[in-house]
Design a protein around this motif. Structure first.
Motif, mmCIF file in Angstrom:
data_model
loop_
_atom_site.group_PDB
_atom_site.id
_atom_site.type_symbol
_atom_site.label_atom_id
_atom_site.label_comp_id
_atom_site.label_asym_id
_atom_site.label_seq_id
_atom_site.Cartn_x
_atom_site.Cartn_y
_atom_site.Cartn_z
ATOM 1 N N SER A 52 0.840 -1.197 0.000
ATOM 2 C CA SER A 52 0.000 0.000 0.000
ATOM 3 C C SER A 52 0.877 1.249 0.000
ATOM 4 O O SER A 52 2.052 1.220 0.405
ATOM 5 C CB SER A 52 -0.903 -0.001 1.228
ATOM 6 N N GLU B 170 4.144 -4.825 6.637
ATOM 7 C CA GLU B 170 2.729 -4.521 6.356
ATOM 8 C C GLU B 170 1.839 -5.682 6.754
ATOM 9 O O GLU B 170 0.746 -5.508 7.249
ATOM 10 C CB GLU B 170 2.554 -4.192 4.870
ATOM 11 N N GLU C 217 -0.837 -2.620 -4.843
ATOM 12 C CA GLU C 217 -1.387 -3.831 -4.237
ATOM 13 C C GLU C 217 -2.051 -4.721 -5.289
ATOM 14 O O GLU C 217 -2.821 -4.255 -6.134
ATOM 15 C CB GLU C 217 -2.411 -3.457 -3.163
#
Length: 721
Positions: free
Chosen positions: A516, A530, A563
């Protein structure tokens, strides 16, 4: 508002100023008084000396005049005696009167040898006064001695005087007497001359000047004093009684104080004196001037103090303002630091949680596999399979520990890049060879555009260990976070050559799960991940290590990611070009190492590690003696005969004496094999700088724990056989 604390210093300062003013005025008063007295004294001394000299001059003139007058009278008497000798006429009053006129005298008398007057000129009254003074034996002797002359000045009661001379008569026995009368008016002209000398002296400025003959005042610049007597003046009496001429004398008269002095001349006394107010005429002016100057200085000091205080207040306000601004800025920075620390603590807490999970995962696997092996001790195939799985888990655990240690060294600035000649094409081949197996296991395709010889200038200076670590971390992430049947593509290009340096750019793309935009802002922050799951284990340190190493190499790294689509890593690194391209040589085929029969000294303080190492070496036919610390190792080597040990395996971190100190002590021994015996460092200090310290201490090779038996056997075979 009244402040008692601040009033005390002000009162003290005012008192000090008043005290200083009084002391200053006192000092000025003393100086002014002394200066006025000295100035008056100098003036009066000069005046009195001048008047005295003038009076002495007049006295000398009077003496000279008296001498000349007497000589003239003697000459007149001689002339009269010669005229009497030459005349044939009888001596009469008319004849003598003619002689008086011709000789410019006042009268002539003729005496017999006894001194009786036989003839006289017409001035009978003066003749009577003269007759009263003719009984002098010296005068009568002139009648008996023709060569003798008699001359004298006679003072009359009324103040005039007569100059009288006597010589022997030539015409008959007897004496010729001639005299000259000086009037009182002529005599007074002498005193008038002195008075005219004093007329230029102002009593108010130069003081009162008095000239006396004895006690009689004959001249003064105060006309009322002339003709008076010094006895009637108390001031003159006190000055005369002091009898000094080089300093002022203090005297009082009618309640007034005077200062004066006196000089004694040839025939006169010269006085000069001034009233006290005239002597100290400049003292009040000087004191007033000093007071004005003092008040001006006080005003200037107060002004300077006020300006200084004003400036100080302004500076204090500025400092306070600056301090307030800095305090506000510090508070903001502290608030930001607290937030950052909170985030860091949260990240570290998360990291510790993940590390606990990540470390426990392989440990649980190893422990579980060991329990399975114990339960199925007869199933050798299962045991061998479990051992391979335990090696994989142990290597993963080691990589976790290495990442943590590497990041710690980067943060403390202890990482030192080497400067070695490397071949970038060969380094790329080695890296991709390592990663191909991992990619194949994950079902990922690696593609390298241009092949392994795409870099025209591949021989450069660099740090191969750290370059390998950079690309292994990036490729590892590209594989770990990729999709099934995904790809990792690499393209390399040369950006330019200048000043002996070449710059290359690597663009590495993957088809992974991506990141992201929010996480991309923290990707280089230590311990950041993440997402983390059991299939993608990691520490969150890999990209932080990559960024720090690239910065040390003066390069750059950028990351683009989406993503679900994948990520693009762009690495740019400059290199110093090496002198020449290397000659490729085919390495000779390695022979199986044989170390059986060696007798080694093993220095290890950990009993379990020592037991494992001794057992593994014994399996290879090596006999081992164990020392528990460096001090014991030095003693055992020193006491054993030369050649007892084929080599020494030395741990570094030990109690009593560490391995580096023990190595230096062994190398310093005075025996044949102390300088040549192979000493191999086998330690958990696994970084390049640790290896350098070992070599500097005198060790031959640095091997990092955990023990790799194949590497140890190869090293022993190379050094000991």
């Amino acid at each position: 508002m009244w402040n008692e604390a601040s009033a005390k210093p002000c009162t003290r300062i005012l008192f000090l100023q008043l005290l200083l003013g009084v002391l200053l005025l006192g000092g000025v008063f003393l100086l002014a008084v002394n200066e006025d007295i000295a100035a008056t004294q100098r003036t009066m001394v000069n005046t009195v000396n001048y008047v005295k000299e003038q009076c002495n001059r007049y006295s000398r003139i009077g003496l000279a005049d008296e001498s000349k007058s007497l000589m003239r009278i003697v000459e007149s008497a001689n002339q009269t005696a010669h005229r009497l000798e030459e005349t044939t006429r009888p001596v009469s009053a008319d004849f003598l009167h003619t002689c008086v006129k011709d000789c410019y005298v006042s009268g002539i008398l003729l005496l017999d040898e006894a001194g009786n007057i036989t003839a006289a000129s017409e001035a009978a009254d003066m003749a009577a006064f003269v007759h009263e003074n003719l009984d002098s034996e010296a005068l009568l002797n002139t009648a008996r001695y023709p060569e003798k002359r008699y001359a004298v000045r006679l003072f009359c009661p009324e103040g005039c005087y007569l100059d009288l001379a006597a010589v022997q008569r030539l015409d008959a026995p007897g004496i010729v007497v001639a005299y000259y009368h000086t009037p009182l008016d002529y005599i007074n002209s002498f005193s008038l001359s002195i008075s005219s000398l004093l007329s230029g002296y102002d009593p108010a400025e130069n003081g009162t000047i008095v000239v006396s003959s004895g006690n009689e005042i004959i001249a003064s610049n105060e006309e009322s004093f002339i003709g008076g007597n010094t006895d009637t003046s108390a001031v003159l009496e006190e000055i005369r009684a002091a009898a000094v001429s080089d300093r002022l004398v203090s005297a009082r008269e009618n309640g007034v104080r005077y200062f004066g002095l006196m000089e004694h001349g040839r025939d006169v006394y010269v006085y000069a004196y001034l009233p006290q107010r005239a002597v100290f005429r400049t003292t009040p002016e000087n004191m007033l001037f000093a007071m004005v100057i003092y008040f001006v200085i006080l005003a200037a000091i107060r002004m300077v103090r006020w300006k200084t205080a004003q400036s100080y207040r302004e500076k204090q306000l500025a400092i306070q303002k600056e301090y307030t601004e800095q305090l506000q800025l510090k508070n903001e920075q502290l608030y930001a630091a607290v937030e950052q620390a909170d985030r860091a603590n949260a990240a570290k807490t998360s990291f510790l949680s993940r590390m606990s999970h990540d470390i426990r995962t392989p440990l649980n696997g190893i422990i579980g596999l060991l329990e399975i092996d114990e339960a199925h001790a007869e199933d050798h195939a299962l045991i061998r399979s479990n051992q391979k799985k335990m090696k994989v888990a142990a290597k993963h655990l080691l990589s976790l520990i290495n990442d943590i240690l590497q990041m710690s060294k980067l943060e403390s600035g202890e990482v030192i890049l080497s400067h070695e000649i490397i071949d970038l094409n060969q380094l790329t081949r080695d890296i991709l060879t390592i990663m191909e197996q991992r990619a194949a296991e994950a079902g990922i395709t690696l593609r390298y555009e241009g092949g392994f010889a795409c870099m025209e200038i591949s021989r450069v200076y660099g740090s191969p260990l750290h370059l390998r670590q950079i690309f292994l971390n990036i490729y590892g992430n590209c594989i770990k976070y990729n999709k099934s049947c995904g790809r990792v593509e690499t393209a390399v290009s040369c950006l330019g050559i200048a000043d002996g340096r070449v710059t290359y750019r690597w663009v590495i793309r993957d088809t992974g799960i991506g990141m992201s935009k929010e996480f991309l802002q923290h990707i280089f922050t230590p311990f950041s991940q993440e997402r983390s799951d059991s299939t993608r284990q990691g520490t969150g340190l890999g990209m932080a290590i990559v960024k720090s190493l690239i910065d040390e190499m003066q390069g750059t790294i950028t990351i683009e990611s989406e993503e679900g689509v994948g990520s693009v890593f762009t690495i740019t690194l400059p290199f110093e070009i090496a002198a020449a391209q290397p000659q490729t040589e085919q390495p000779a085929p390695a022979k199986a190492a044989d170390i059986s029969g060696l007798h080694l000294l093993l220095v290890e303080d950990n009993a379990l590690n020592a037991e494992i190492a001794a057992a593994l070496l014994a399996d290879r036919g090596v006999s081992v003696e164990l020392a528990r610390d460096g001090s014991e190792a030095v003693r055992m080597f020193r006491e054993a005969p030369a050649g007892t040990y084929a080599g020494i395996i030395m741990d570094i971190m030990m109690p009593v004496m560490d391995g580096l100190t023990a190595t230096r002590a062994i190398r310093a021994l005075e025996r044949a094999d102390a300088k040549t015996i192979p000493i191999i460092a086998m330690t958990a200090n696994a970084f390049e700088e640790d290896a350098r310290k070992c070599l500097d201490a005198g060790m031959n090779v640095h091997l990092a724990k955990p023990l790799c038996m194949e590497e140890l056997v190869a090293t022993l075979a190379r050094l000991c056989n």
